[in-house]
Design a protein around this motif. Structure first.
Motif, PDB file in Angstrom:
ATOM      1  N   GLU A 150       0.899  -1.386  -0.011  1.00 29.91           N
ATOM      2  CA  GLU A 150       0.054  -0.038   0.079  1.00 29.91           C
ATOM      3  C   GLU A 150       0.942   1.543   0.055  1.00 29.91           C
ATOM      4  OE1 GLU A 150      -2.495  -0.312   3.482  1.00 29.91           O
ATOM      5  OE2 GLU A 150      -4.224  -1.726   2.258  1.00 29.91           O
ATOM      6  N   THR A 151       1.946   0.942   0.793  1.00 28.01           N
ATOM      7  CA  THR A 151       2.800   2.266   0.643  1.00 28.01           C
ATOM      8  C   THR A 151       3.519   2.399  -0.499  1.00 28.01           C
ATOM      9  OG1 THR A 151       3.321   1.735   3.226  1.00 28.01           O
ATOM     10  CG2 THR A 151       4.958   3.352   1.931  1.00 28.01           C
ATOM     11  N   GLU A 152       3.845   1.140  -1.353  1.00 28.16           N
ATOM     12  CA  GLU A 152       4.298   1.418  -2.644  1.00 28.16           C
ATOM     13  C   GLU A 152       3.340   1.762  -3.803  1.00 28.16           C
ATOM     14  OE1 GLU A 152       6.016  -2.153  -3.987  1.00 28.16           O
ATOM     15  OE2 GLU A 152       7.556  -2.459  -2.141  1.00 28.16           O
ATOM     16  N   LEU A 153       2.036   1.476  -3.307  1.00 27.00           N
ATOM     17  CA  LEU A 153       0.938   1.891  -4.323  1.00 27.00           C
ATOM     18  C   LEU A 153       0.682   3.576  -4.214  1.00 27.00           C
ATOM     19  CD1 LEU A 153      -1.462   1.063  -6.224  1.00 27.00           C
ATOM     20  CD2 LEU A 153      -2.858   0.899  -3.885  1.00 27.00           C
ATOM     21  N   GLN A 154       0.769   4.031  -3.038  1.00 23.39           N
ATOM     22  CA  GLN A 154       0.764   5.383  -2.926  1.00 23.39           C
ATOM     23  C   GLN A 154       1.879   6.149  -3.819  1.00 23.39           C
ATOM     24  OE1 GLN A 154      -1.743   7.040  -1.501  1.00 23.39           O
ATOM     25  NE2 GLN A 154      -2.697   5.073  -0.882  1.00 23.39           N
ATOM     26  N   ALA A 155       2.965   5.432  -3.667  1.00 29.03           N
ATOM     27  CA  ALA A 155       4.095   6.139  -4.409  1.00 29.03           C
ATOM     28  C   ALA A 155       3.988   6.041  -6.126  1.00 29.03           C
ATOM     29  CB  ALA A 155       5.439   5.455  -3.814  1.00 29.03           C
ATOM     30  N   LEU A 156       3.430   4.670  -6.294  1.00 25.56           N
ATOM     31  CA  LEU A 156       2.970   4.490  -7.743  1.00 25.56           C
ATOM     32  C   LEU A 156       1.963   5.355  -8.142  1.00 25.56           C
ATOM     33  CD1 LEU A 156       3.423   0.517  -7.795  1.00 25.56           C
ATOM     34  CD2 LEU A 156       4.764   2.206  -8.912  1.00 25.56           C
ATOM     35  N   LYS A 157       0.893   5.683  -7.344  1.00 31.68           N
ATOM     36  CA  LYS A 157      -0.145   6.552  -7.871  1.00 31.68           C
ATOM     37  C   LYS A 157       0.478   8.079  -8.160  1.00 31.68           C
ATOM     38  CE  LYS A 157      -3.962   4.492  -5.339  1.00 31.68           C
ATOM     39  NZ  LYS A 157      -5.037   4.723  -4.289  1.00 31.68           N
ATOM     40  N   MET A 158       1.642   8.525  -7.352  1.00 29.68           N
ATOM     41  CA  MET A 158       2.213   9.482  -7.789  1.00 29.68           C
ATOM     42  C   MET A 158       2.706   9.593  -8.979  1.00 29.68           C
ATOM     43  SD  MET A 158       1.590  11.609  -5.244  1.00 29.68           S
ATOM     44  CE  MET A 158       2.659  12.840  -5.248  1.00 29.68           C
ATOM     45  N   LYS A 159       3.531   8.502  -9.235  1.00 24.73           N
ATOM     46  CA  LYS A 159       4.137   8.178 -10.500  1.00 24.73           C
ATOM     47  C   LYS A 159       3.082   7.993 -11.606  1.00 24.73           C
ATOM     48  CE  LYS A 159       8.276   5.874  -8.731  1.00 24.73           C
ATOM     49  NZ  LYS A 159       9.246   4.675  -9.103  1.00 24.73           N
ATOM     50  N   LEU A 160       1.979   7.321 -11.459  1.00 19.06           N
ATOM     51  CA  LEU A 160       0.751   7.234 -12.437  1.00 19.06           C
ATOM     52  C   LEU A 160       0.256   8.746 -12.761  1.00 19.06           C
ATOM     53  CD1 LEU A 160      -1.096   5.367 -13.954  1.00 19.06           C
ATOM     54  CD2 LEU A 160      -2.518   5.471 -11.985  1.00 19.06           C
ATOM     55  N   SER A 161       0.167   9.456 -11.956  1.00 19.40           N
ATOM     56  CA  SER A 161      -0.287  10.806 -12.176  1.00 19.40           C
ATOM     57  C   SER A 161       0.667  11.567 -13.180  1.00 19.40           C
ATOM     58  CB  SER A 161      -0.516  11.686 -11.048  1.00 19.40           C
ATOM     59  OG  SER A 161       0.703  11.906 -10.547  1.00 19.40           O
ATOM     60  N   VAL A 162       1.636  11.381 -13.050  1.00 16.54           N
ATOM     61  CA  VAL A 162       2.893  11.709 -13.843  1.00 16.54           C
ATOM     62  C   VAL A 162       2.732  11.143 -15.086  1.00 16.54           C
ATOM     63  CG1 VAL A 162       5.272  12.186 -14.308  1.00 16.54           C
ATOM     64  CG2 VAL A 162       4.375  12.380 -12.054  1.00 16.54           C
ATOM     65  N   GLN A 163       2.796   9.853 -14.998  1.00 17.53           N
ATOM     66  CA  GLN A 163       2.625   8.991 -16.423  1.00 17.53           C
ATOM     67  C   GLN A 163       1.497   9.362 -17.221  1.00 17.53           C
ATOM     68  OE1 GLN A 163       4.832   7.130 -17.656  1.00 17.53           O
ATOM     69  NE2 GLN A 163       6.333   7.407 -15.862  1.00 17.53           N
ATOM     70  N   GLU A 164       0.442   9.593 -16.601  1.00 13.94           N
ATOM     71  CA  GLU A 164      -0.892  10.039 -17.313  1.00 13.94           C
ATOM     72  C   GLU A 164      -0.687  11.259 -17.809  1.00 13.94           C
ATOM     73  OE1 GLU A 164      -3.940   9.900 -14.181  1.00 13.94           O
ATOM     74  OE2 GLU A 164      -4.452   7.765 -14.483  1.00 13.94           O
ATOM     75  N   SER A 165      -0.177  12.276 -17.368  1.00  9.44           N
ATOM     76  CA  SER A 165       0.171  13.464 -18.104  1.00  9.44           C
ATOM     77  C   SER A 165       1.091  13.082 -19.243  1.00  9.44           C
ATOM     78  CB  SER A 165       0.547  14.441 -17.019  1.00  9.44           C
ATOM     79  OG  SER A 165       1.852  14.015 -16.639  1.00  9.44           O
TER      80      SER A 165
END
Length: 610
Positions: free
Chosen positions: A173-188
């Motif tokens: 879950e901790t990693e997921l939060q970090a990945l969500k941050m990365k995902l937002s960057v990737q989405e852009s």
């Protein structure tokens, strides 16, 4: 079990003891004794057999034995006994009646009980079946119990794993939060890339359209290449003659054969003639010949094939092509056409097959599909023989040349083998080489005594464009030409020599007739020209190799071979001159117009360069 319960439930019937009781005791009243007697039946205790209680008991004083003189008392006693016996008889009769009723009732009850027993037995059978079923259920229950214990162990293991997974989940879950941050960057980034992708898709669409256009241009270019290639070949001459000089066994070149260093199209045959008077020095007489190309003794097989590779390409373009080797026996015709097994020494036939298959594979990218059919026939003494026949010699079929309605020439009962690879063709060539007729002459230990004709029928289809082409590549190794005095042929060899020279003479006549565009071409004068008529006339391309021997004792045969080849070459030159004259007329007519395109100039320039 059940029987006991049934017996206990039976109703109690009236017994003999109860009947006897009901009769009561009979009292015997004697006048002198006054003795009272009790019935035997009534005296029997309840539940005791009446026979055991049959002894009467006397009551009172009369129980003692009477005096002999007391007859009256004895009579009274007897009367009392009679009355007792009568009472007993009545009691017994009543008991018998009661027992009869009880017996009938018992019998009906017994039959009823028997029925119930049968029912109980059937019920027991059912219970036994159910018991067996329950035994299986018990086994399954034991198995389920075993599975249950196993599953409980598994459950405990899974619970432990679950605890581990919970710990892992927390970390993930901790990693997921970090990945969500990365995902937002990737989405852009993806949004930006999608915009780029749309641009690229538009470019791909335009490129596809460009590819389609280029394919169309490529097809048009291929058709134009074929047309230009054919025009160039026609300008070079549909009938061409090459000369090849075989090297001496010791190497080098014979003195009577001269090859100008600056001219690869000329050959000079020189002969020194002695003076008959002796007063004049020896004179040298030169015979000059010119052909489309002359190859010296040093020419390799690759160099030879490069000169005719364009003709092989014409066969793939849909034009009939015929290449044949002519010359005296032992001059190297078979070596030129077939060669040896090594790559550097392979002849025209294997190299031509290799080029055809490679070119066919390249054209497959443009939608062309080719099928190749090979045949190998021998003409021996004006008789056709199938060189690919592998059956018994006694059963070898006869062959005839037939001309179809489509002007195609076929041979009856001939082996036509579909070929798919170059190696398959090489195998057929090996079979034909073993079957070919050879014999020993004074000129050659293994002289070819027949004409060998290899034909590769080519059919091409471009289904996407509805374009087809059909042609035949004909490669011929002619029998050796020789004079009777030179070869010293006799018997069968003389007959073979006569047939060979006749067919070669007819071949020269046919080529000359074609070059002169005569109305009648004498194809039927020999089996060789009749078989090759599809590859000699019309828009076919014909190339003749004249092979000559360098030995001085072969001067006469060499001169005859060169004269024959020169005759064919001169006929071809006349035909070319007519074509050039026609082109000149066209140029004059199109002088002030734009009809004459650049292609014509290119054809002429390429011809001049070649």
């Amino acid at each position: 079990m059940l029987f006991c319960s049934e017996v206990h439930d039976l109703p109690s019937f009236p017994t003999a003891e109860s009947n006897r009781t009901a009769g009561a005791a009979t009292v015997a009243v004697g006048p002198s004794r006054g003795v009272l007697k009790r019935s035997t039946a009534s005296a029997a205790p309840r539940g005791v057999n009446p026979k055991q209680a049959a002894v009467p008991k006397t009551v009172g004083v009369g129980a003692s034995r009477r005096k002999p003189w007391d007859l009256k008392g004895k009579v009274n006693d007897m009367e009392d006994k009679i009355r007792n016996f009568q009472t007993k008889a009545r009691s017994v009769n009543e008991e018998m009646e009661a027992l009869k009723g009880s017996l009938s009732h018992s019998q009906s009850r017994v039959s009823q009980l028997e029925k119930e027993v049968e029912q109980q037995r059937s019920q027991i059978s059912k219970y036994e079946i159910e018991l067996q079923a329950l035994s299986h259920v018990r086994q399954e229950l034991e198995k389920v119990s075993s599975d249950k214990s196993f599953l409980q162990k598994e459950l405990s293991n899974l619970e432990e794993k679950y605890k581990v997974m919970e710990t892992l989940r927390d970390s993930q879950e901790t990693e997921l939060q970090a990945l969500k941050m990365k995902l937002s960057v990737q989405e852009s980034t993806m949004t930006r890339l999608q915009s780029t992708l749309r641009d690229r898709e538009e470019e791909v669409h335009s490129l596809k359209e460009m590819v389609a256009e280029q394919k169309e241009e490529l097809h048009s270019g291929e058709m134009e290449r074929r047309r230009l290639h054919n025009t160039i070949q026609e300008l070079k001459g549909n009938i061409r003659v090459f000369c090849r000089v075989r090297p001496l066994v010791s190497g080098g070149l014979s003195k009577h054969i001269q090859l100008p260093a600056s001219d690869d199209k000329s050959i000079v045959l020189a002969k020194t003639e002695e003076s008959h008077t002796g007063k004049v020095a020896d004179t040298q007489k030169n015979y000059n010949f010119s052909f489309d190309r002359v190859f010296g003794p040093q020419a390799s097989q690759q160099e030879i094939f490069e000169e005719i590779s364009l003709l092989v390409q014409s066969a793939l373009d849909g034009y009939n092509v015929c290449v044949f080797a002519y010359g005296q026996t032992g001059s190297g015709k078979t070596y030129t056409m077939e060669g040896e097994e090594y790559d550097d020494t392979r002849g025209v036939i294997p190299r031509a097959v290799q080029q055809v298959f490679k070119a066919g594979q390249k054209l497959a990218a443009q939608g062309w599909e080719f099928t190749f059919t090979a045949s190998f026939v021998e003409i021996y003494n004006e008789t056709l023989r199938d060189l690919l026949y592998t059956g018994k010699a006694s059963k070898r079929p006869e062959h005839e040349i037939r001309k179809m309605a489509s002007n195609e020439v076929t041979v009856t009962n001939l082996t036509y083998e579909k070929v798919y690879t170059e190696d398959q063709v090489q195998g057929l060539i090996a079979v034909a080489k073993r079957n070919r007729s050879t014999a020993q002459t004074s000129q050659n230990d293994r002289s070819s005594r027949s004409h060998s004709v290899f034909q590769l029928h080519i059919e091409g289809v471009n289904g996407g464009r509805d374009v087809t082409c059909k042609s035949t590549l004909c490669l011929v190794d002619l029998a050796g030409s020789e004079r009777m005095m030179k070869s010293q042929s006799q018997g069968d060899r003389f007959k073979e020599m006569t047939a060979i020279n006749s067919s070669l003479s007819n071949l020269g006549i046919v080529i000359t007739s074609l070059a002169n565009k005569e109305s009648h071409i004498p194809y039927r004068n020999s089996k060789l020209t009749y078989l090759l008529q599809g590859c000699l006339g019309g828009n076919s391309k014909t190339l003749m190799f004249v092979n000559i021997s360098p030995e001085s004792d072969s001067f006469g045969e060499t001169l005859n071979s060169l004269r024959f080849a020169s005759k064919v070459s001169d006929a071809s030159s006349c035909l070319m001159q007519k074509k050039f004259n026609a082109i000149s007329v066209l140029r004059k007519k199109a002088k002030n117009k734009y009809i004459l395109t650049v292609n014509l100039s290119m054809f002429l320039s390429e011809y001049v360069l070649s």
